[in-house]
Design a protein around this motif. Sequence first.
Motif, PDB file in Angstrom:
ATOM      1  N   ASN A 176     -19.471   2.191   0.230  1.00 12.14           N
ATOM      2  CA  ASN A 176     -18.100   2.670   0.072  1.00 12.14           C
ATOM      3  C   ASN A 176     -17.209   1.550  -0.482  1.00 12.14           C
ATOM      4  O   ASN A 176     -16.205   1.176   0.120  1.00 12.14           O
ATOM      5  CB  ASN A 176     -17.595   3.167   1.440  1.00 12.14           C
ATOM      6  CG  ASN A 176     -16.281   3.900   1.370  1.00 12.14           C
ATOM      7  OD1 ASN A 176     -15.504   3.703   0.437  1.00 12.14           O
ATOM      8  ND2 ASN A 176     -16.023   4.736   2.332  1.00 12.14           N
TER       9      ASN A 176
ATOM     10  N   GLN B 102     -13.168   1.235  -5.236  1.00 12.39           N
ATOM     11  CA  GLN B 102     -12.041   0.340  -4.909  1.00 12.39           C
ATOM     12  C   GLN B 102     -12.144  -0.953  -5.723  1.00 12.39           C
ATOM     13  O   GLN B 102     -11.140  -1.476  -6.222  1.00 12.39           O
ATOM     14  CB  GLN B 102     -12.050  -0.011  -3.420  1.00 12.39           C
ATOM     15  CG  GLN B 102     -11.798   1.156  -2.461  1.00 12.39           C
ATOM     16  CD  GLN B 102     -13.070   1.867  -2.025  1.00 12.39           C
ATOM     17  OE1 GLN B 102     -13.909   2.200  -2.854  1.00 12.39           O
ATOM     18  NE2 GLN B 102     -13.206   2.128  -0.747  1.00 12.39           N
TER      19      GLN B 102
ATOM     20  N   GLN C  15      -5.773   3.498  -7.020  1.00 10.96           N
ATOM     21  CA  GLN C  15      -6.967   4.170  -6.526  1.00 10.96           C
ATOM     22  C   GLN C  15      -6.587   5.315  -5.589  1.00 10.96           C
ATOM     23  O   GLN C  15      -5.668   5.196  -4.795  1.00 10.96           O
ATOM     24  CB  GLN C  15      -7.872   3.171  -5.789  1.00 10.96           C
ATOM     25  CG  GLN C  15      -7.284   2.637  -4.475  1.00 10.96           C
ATOM     26  CD  GLN C  15      -8.073   1.473  -3.903  1.00 10.96           C
ATOM     27  OE1 GLN C  15      -8.404   0.507  -4.603  1.00 10.96           O
ATOM     28  NE2 GLN C  15      -8.387   1.546  -2.622  1.00 10.96           N
TER      29      GLN C  15
ATOM     30  N   THR D  27      -8.752   7.111  -3.036  1.00  5.83           N
ATOM     31  CA  THR D  27     -10.066   7.218  -2.405  1.00  5.83           C
ATOM     32  C   THR D  27     -10.121   8.420  -1.471  1.00  5.83           C
ATOM     33  O   THR D  27      -9.094   8.898  -0.998  1.00  5.83           O
ATOM     34  CB  THR D  27     -10.376   5.953  -1.598  1.00  5.83           C
ATOM     35  OG1 THR D  27      -9.281   5.695  -0.727  1.00  5.83           O
ATOM     36  CG2 THR D  27     -10.578   4.751  -2.504  1.00  5.83           C
ATOM     37  N   TYR D  28     -11.332   8.891  -1.193  1.00 10.07           N
ATOM     38  CA  TYR D  28     -11.612   9.998  -0.255  1.00 10.07           C
ATOM     39  C   TYR D  28     -10.792  11.231  -0.623  1.00 10.07           C
ATOM     40  O   TYR D  28     -10.196  11.886   0.237  1.00 10.07           O
ATOM     41  CB  TYR D  28     -11.346   9.577   1.205  1.00 10.07           C
ATOM     42  CG  TYR D  28     -11.680   8.130   1.471  1.00 10.07           C
ATOM     43  CD1 TYR D  28     -12.839   7.579   0.929  1.00 10.07           C
ATOM     44  CD2 TYR D  28     -10.850   7.297   2.207  1.00 10.07           C
ATOM     45  CE1 TYR D  28     -13.158   6.242   1.119  1.00 10.07           C
ATOM     46  CE2 TYR D  28     -11.160   5.961   2.409  1.00 10.07           C
ATOM     47  CZ  TYR D  28     -12.306   5.441   1.855  1.00 10.07           C
ATOM     48  OH  TYR D  28     -12.602   4.126   2.035  1.00 10.07           O
TER      49      TYR D  28
ATOM     50  N   ARG E  31      -5.765  12.876   0.162  1.00  8.29           N
ATOM     51  CA  ARG E  31      -6.864  12.053   0.677  1.00  8.29           C
ATOM     52  C   ARG E  31      -7.184  12.389   2.122  1.00  8.29           C
ATOM     53  O   ARG E  31      -6.290  12.669   2.910  1.00  8.29           O
ATOM     54  CB  ARG E  31      -6.479  10.567   0.623  1.00  8.29           C
ATOM     55  CG  ARG E  31      -5.995  10.069  -0.715  1.00  8.29           C
ATOM     56  CD  ARG E  31      -5.576   8.602  -0.602  1.00  8.29           C
ATOM     57  NE  ARG E  31      -6.661   7.824  -0.033  1.00  8.29           N
ATOM     58  CZ  ARG E  31      -6.533   6.992   0.992  1.00  8.29           C
ATOM     59  NH1 ARG E  31      -5.372   6.830   1.572  1.00  8.29           N
ATOM     60  NH2 ARG E  31      -7.580   6.333   1.448  1.00  8.29           N
ATOM     61  N   GLU E  32      -8.465  12.309   2.455  1.00  7.57           N
ATOM     62  CA  GLU E  32      -8.876  12.483   3.845  1.00  7.57           C
ATOM     63  C   GLU E  32      -8.759  11.135   4.544  1.00  7.57           C
ATOM     64  O   GLU E  32      -9.449  10.184   4.190  1.00  7.57           O
ATOM     65  CB  GLU E  32     -10.313  12.992   3.906  1.00  7.57           C
ATOM     66  CG  GLU E  32     -10.452  14.354   3.264  1.00  7.57           C
ATOM     67  CD  GLU E  32     -11.709  15.101   3.685  1.00  7.57           C
ATOM     68  OE1 GLU E  32     -12.488  14.572   4.498  1.00  7.57           O
ATOM     69  OE2 GLU E  32     -11.899  16.205   3.183  1.00  7.57           O
ATOM     70  N   VAL E  33      -7.834  11.057   5.510  1.00  4.17           N
ATOM     71  CA  VAL E  33      -7.678   9.811   6.268  1.00  4.17           C
ATOM     72  C   VAL E  33      -8.007  10.091   7.732  1.00  4.17           C
ATOM     73  O   VAL E  33      -8.206  11.248   8.112  1.00  4.17           O
ATOM     74  CB  VAL E  33      -6.260   9.217   6.096  1.00  4.17           C
ATOM     75  CG1 VAL E  33      -6.031   8.784   4.659  1.00  4.17           C
ATOM     76  CG2 VAL E  33      -5.185  10.200   6.527  1.00  4.17           C
ATOM     77  N   ASP E  34      -8.061   9.026   8.548  1.00  2.35           N
ATOM     78  CA  ASP E  34      -8.519   9.182   9.928  1.00  2.35           C
ATOM     79  C   ASP E  34      -7.759  10.256  10.714  1.00  2.35           C
ATOM     80  O   ASP E  34      -8.352  10.999  11.468  1.00  2.35           O
ATOM     81  CB  ASP E  34      -8.428   7.843  10.668  1.00  2.35           C
ATOM     82  CG  ASP E  34      -9.488   6.864  10.173  1.00  2.35           C
ATOM     83  OD1 ASP E  34     -10.493   7.337   9.617  1.00  2.35           O
ATOM     84  OD2 ASP E  34      -9.313   5.645  10.342  1.00  2.35           O
TER      85      ASP E  34
ATOM     86  N   SER F   7     -10.324   4.375   7.774  1.00  2.00           N
ATOM     87  CA  SER F   7     -10.067   4.790   6.391  1.00  2.00           C
ATOM     88  C   SER F   7      -9.179   3.768   5.676  1.00  2.00           C
ATOM     89  O   SER F   7      -9.351   3.532   4.487  1.00  2.00           O
ATOM     90  CB  SER F   7      -9.531   6.219   6.294  1.00  2.00           C
ATOM     91  OG  SER F   7      -8.420   6.417   7.095  1.00  2.00           O
ATOM     92  N   ASN F   8      -8.264   3.112   6.403  1.00  2.00           N
ATOM     93  CA  ASN F   8      -7.446   2.066   5.780  1.00  2.00           C
ATOM     94  C   ASN F   8      -8.260   0.826   5.429  1.00  2.00           C
ATOM     95  O   ASN F   8      -8.165   0.301   4.323  1.00  2.00           O
ATOM     96  CB  ASN F   8      -6.340   1.617   6.740  1.00  2.00           C
ATOM     97  CG  ASN F   8      -5.093   2.425   6.572  1.00  2.00           C
ATOM     98  OD1 ASN F   8      -4.825   2.911   5.478  1.00  2.00           O
ATOM     99  ND2 ASN F   8      -4.352   2.584   7.639  1.00  2.00           N
TER     100      ASN F   8
ATOM    101  N   LYS G 281     -11.452   0.473   4.967  1.00  5.54           N
ATOM    102  CA  LYS G 281     -12.430   0.733   3.907  1.00  5.54           C
ATOM    103  C   LYS G 281     -11.753   0.912   2.548  1.00  5.54           C
ATOM    104  O   LYS G 281     -12.346   0.696   1.514  1.00  5.54           O
ATOM    105  CB  LYS G 281     -13.255   1.981   4.260  1.00  5.54           C
ATOM    106  CG  LYS G 281     -14.152   1.755   5.461  1.00  5.54           C
ATOM    107  CD  LYS G 281     -15.183   2.847   5.622  1.00  5.54           C
ATOM    108  CE  LYS G 281     -14.626   4.044   6.332  1.00  5.54           C
ATOM    109  NZ  LYS G 281     -15.689   4.951   6.812  1.00  5.54           N
ATOM    110  N   ASN G 282     -10.498   1.333   2.585  1.00  2.54           N
ATOM    111  CA  ASN G 282      -9.738   1.545   1.357  1.00  2.54           C
ATOM    112  C   ASN G 282      -9.276   0.209   0.768  1.00  2.54           C
ATOM    113  O   ASN G 282      -9.304   0.020  -0.445  1.00  2.54           O
ATOM    114  CB  ASN G 282      -8.524   2.422   1.698  1.00  2.54           C
ATOM    115  CG  ASN G 282      -7.855   3.030   0.483  1.00  2.54           C
ATOM    116  OD1 ASN G 282      -8.495   3.230  -0.549  1.00  2.54           O
ATOM    117  ND2 ASN G 282      -6.584   3.336   0.606  1.00  2.54           N
ATOM    118  N   ILE G 283      -8.864  -0.703   1.648  1.00  2.00           N
ATOM    119  CA  ILE G 283      -8.226  -1.935   1.189  1.00  2.00           C
ATOM    120  C   ILE G 283      -9.205  -3.083   0.916  1.00  2.00           C
ATOM    121  O   ILE G 283      -9.122  -3.757  -0.106  1.00  2.00           O
ATOM    122  CB  ILE G 283      -7.155  -2.385   2.225  1.00  2.00           C
ATOM    123  CG1 ILE G 283      -6.011  -1.357   2.258  1.00  2.00           C
ATOM    124  CG2 ILE G 283      -6.615  -3.768   1.901  1.00  2.00           C
ATOM    125  CD1 ILE G 283      -5.055  -1.521   3.416  1.00  2.00           C
TER     126      ILE G 283
END
Lengths: 249, 309
Positions: A125, A129, A139, A141-142, A157-160, B93-94, B96-98
């Motif tokens: 993953n 990025q 970017q 992402t997700y 985006r799919e976030v937590d 998710s943050n 892994k994004n950053i």
Amino acid sequence: MKILVPIKRVVDFNIKVRPKADGSGMDLDNVKMAINPFDEIAMEEAVRLKEQGKASEVIAVSCGTTLSQETLRTALALGADRAVLIESSEELQPLAVAKLLKALVDIEQPDLVILGKQAIDDDCNQTGQMLAALLDRPQGTYASKLAVDGEQLLVTREVDGGLETLRLALPAIITADLRLNEPRYVTLPNIMKAKKKPIQILTPAELNIDITPRLRTLKVSEPPVRPAGVKVPDVATLVAKLKHEAKVI
Amino acid sequence: MTILVIAEHDNNALAPATLNTVAAAAKIGGDVHVLVAGQGASAVAEAAAKIAGVAKVLSADNAAYAHQLPENIAPLVAELGKGYSHILAAATSNGKNILPRVAAALDVDQISEIISVESADTFKRPIYAGNAIATVQSTASVKVITVRATGFDPVAAEGGSAAIEAVGAAHDAGISSFVNEELAKSDRPELTAAKIVVSGGRGMQNGDNFKHLYALADKLGAAVGASRAAVDAGFVPNDMQVGQTGKIVAPQLYIAVGISGAIQHLAGMKDSKVIVAINKDEEAPIFQVADYGLVADLFEAIPELEKLV
């Protein structure tokens, strides 16, 4: 709009692979390979944008051995117009792939790059990025939803904790999550047509990119095995065992 | 060696995963600094300063960092991170994004979702949906790493008294902006931090039937999760998904209800201490990892279970 879709050849997602006995890597001999499921979703999204008249050309690209041509043919059968293989027999890590993709982006100048969010083999993953960072572009992402809005892109985006929507300036880099779409099946006529579409072959040396792995894998081993469990006959026994044996409730 | 840990937060509260990340930093050894990048996040910086073992908190408070946009935060982390031996963030998710963006900016590789620290440059991480564990060694000058929270016991949230230092640097790339968010509201414990997780799969048949799981979860003080099949079928929202591409959990007790146990689901829960499977198909692969398996119709077993616990 021109769209670039990087795809990866990986072990089929249904197959449970095991590490080699000597710990040098995974045992991938005679294992069925396929297009990475997230990349299939990325390709589907690009093709849909083309069908909606928002994209003019879809280019599939893969970095890997000559066998990746097979995976690129699948991408062509899914609807890509042409393909590029950056051929290398060396192990390619995400940073090297991102650099190779950047070199290709510099040549092709796509408005959008759609990748899968992760490859199901290395589970990194990272590539999308990293590519966005190297290009200094935004970017998304997700992504579970994409909408082109003039020179900008709205990405959900799919976030937590749920979903988040961002507005990105084009050109942009998107990574696809599972729920972006449901990829179509390849049809036999499309497989036949894909055989006629061109695959251009480049090498890292031609692109002047150093692909030396930075990360060394010392060992690949089996995860710890869970001791065999027991079947319980009824709910009462289950509750008793959880209370008195496992002591978790 | 000095390690920079990126705090996970929502501008109001520090997320528990930060404590697991600091625990990973402590295993590497050396001074631990925590970066809180956000807007109006002084409460978060104060909470970070109290974490046991933290030597210094860097607070970058700027409108550009309000929504954790990687285009703005990654340059900040890369700039600050040059002086550190390691940069760590939770594999949320943050994070892994950053972090991959930070790594590329520093021209180093990134190591994803480590589950153990072998030494300052060697780490273990799962690959192939957790079917193998790779031991990897990095030669990078700055090691950029995301940490799987379930691999490390959290450090104490109290006991530290680190100094808070303001960081003036403001990076606003101006190429991305936040529009809105729809966050799921729940009174139950957070999935990744819960001691007990009750998860439903395709066997639940519809979203309405999840009420049986919610009732059981409320009695147990548990969080409710789901398999991909249940999310794809629209029974529950995607943030409840447990698995390779969803959330990774490792609670004391994981109860899988109507879940067959595909490789991708097991990747998200097989480190749970005790696994219970309730499924009417006795051949379901989930029974191979379950400590206690009950072959039964879930619509009879779950209400009975709720009554008995």
